[in-house]
Write an enzyme that holds these catalytic residues in place. Sequence first.
Site, short mmCIF file in Angstrom:
data_model
loop_
_atom_site.label_atom_id
_atom_site.label_comp_id
_atom_site.label_asym_id
_atom_site.label_seq_id
_atom_site.Cartn_x
_atom_site.Cartn_y
_atom_site.Cartn_z
N GLY A 13 0.81 -1.21 0.00
CA GLY A 13 0.00 0.00 0.00
C GLY A 13 0.85 1.26 0.00
O GLY A 13 2.08 1.21 -0.07
N ILE A 55 -5.01 -11.23 4.85
CA ILE A 55 -5.05 -11.18 6.31
C ILE A 55 -6.33 -11.84 6.87
O ILE A 55 -6.40 -12.16 8.06
CB ILE A 55 -4.85 -9.73 6.84
CG1 ILE A 55 -4.58 -9.72 8.34
CG2 ILE A 55 -6.02 -8.83 6.46
CD1 ILE A 55 -3.47 -10.60 8.82
N TYR A 145 -15.23 3.04 7.72
CA TYR A 145 -13.78 3.07 7.96
C TYR A 145 -13.50 3.71 9.32
O TYR A 145 -12.76 3.16 10.14
CB TYR A 145 -13.13 3.88 6.83
CG TYR A 145 -11.66 4.16 6.97
CD1 TYR A 145 -10.73 3.14 6.90
CD2 TYR A 145 -11.20 5.47 7.12
CE1 TYR A 145 -9.37 3.43 6.99
CE2 TYR A 145 -9.84 5.75 7.21
CZ TYR A 145 -8.94 4.72 7.14
OH TYR A 145 -7.61 5.00 7.23
N LYS A 149 -11.94 2.16 12.73
CA LYS A 149 -10.73 2.71 13.35
C LYS A 149 -10.97 2.98 14.84
O LYS A 149 -10.11 2.68 15.68
CB LYS A 149 -10.28 3.98 12.63
CG LYS A 149 -9.66 3.72 11.26
CD LYS A 149 -8.40 2.86 11.36
CE LYS A 149 -7.74 2.59 10.04
NZ LYS A 149 -6.70 1.55 10.12
#
Length: 321
Positions: A13, A55, A145, A149
């Site tokens: 990334g 992952i 998102y 977080k």
Amino acid sequence: MTNEKVLVIGACGQLGTELVDSLRGIYGEGNVIASDIKKSEHEVFSTGIFEDLDILDVNRLGEIINKYKPTQVYHLAALLSATAEKNPEFGWKLNMEGLFHVLNAARDTGIIHKIYWPSSIAAFGPNTERFNTPQYGTMDPTTIYGISKLAGELYTQYYYNRWGIDTRSLRYPGLIGYKSAPGGGTTDYAVAIYHDALTKGHHDCFLKPGTTLPMLYMPDALKATLDIMHAPAEQIKIRTSYNLAGMSFAPEEIAAAIEKQVDGFTISYEPDYRQAIADSWPAVIDDSRAQEDWGWKPAYDLDSMTADMLANLKPMYSAKK
Ligand code: SER
């Protein structure tokens, strides 16, 4: 530091690509394991160790941990704000389950002792103080998102408190760099604008004028990340995530900075769904705790970043001609 083995998850990334390079310089090429769902063609990955890793595949993560016995993990794999809004269920799944896999691996194997996991300004929301956003204040994220977080911050703190895993985290502003491309964020325009300036002399911005957002130049982001990871544990007094600031600007301000160096550069505005995301985020972050606890200080402002971005991008484009 030579006894350390470092696993970077999400290595291909925007941040990972640059971080792998820096970590190899510190720990040695043989001690840094880059992993991602798919190897990027970036030159950084033409040497050094690379492992395929989704992952969400906990067994594959276990294999890699058994093979290399990493003592530290930088877990960067996530869907960013704009991409996660397009597929909220998957955004939540990837961001949360990915984190659980890493945290549980540290708890259950005892091999990994330190974890870096990034949070974001997206963890704040519309009722957060927009200017000088404090470390502790209202956090009511509206994007999937941002929700992931905020939940992740509390989870990493939980694993620190309950199982003694040395978790460390920063709330990144928008990250700007020339070596690697961002992937699906609301702040990505501030990278694209430099490329457009040199290729087209014009940028059509998906945010409207006046949308001030916190941003950070990549060399500062790398420094902050390595500084917090290398600071003595007793200096890390916040185990959710530290506020981190570099600069703040609106689209017309970065356009003006570019115009000073690229003759005739113009900008137009066509806000899309990302405007609402940006409107829910802070404008200026108070990062005094990072300054006090582990000595954070950014080096770049808008003009010095712009000069450096353009100086580094220009040869890339003239070489392609
Ligand atoms: N740069 C990120 C995004 O825009 C914020 O963390 O999604």
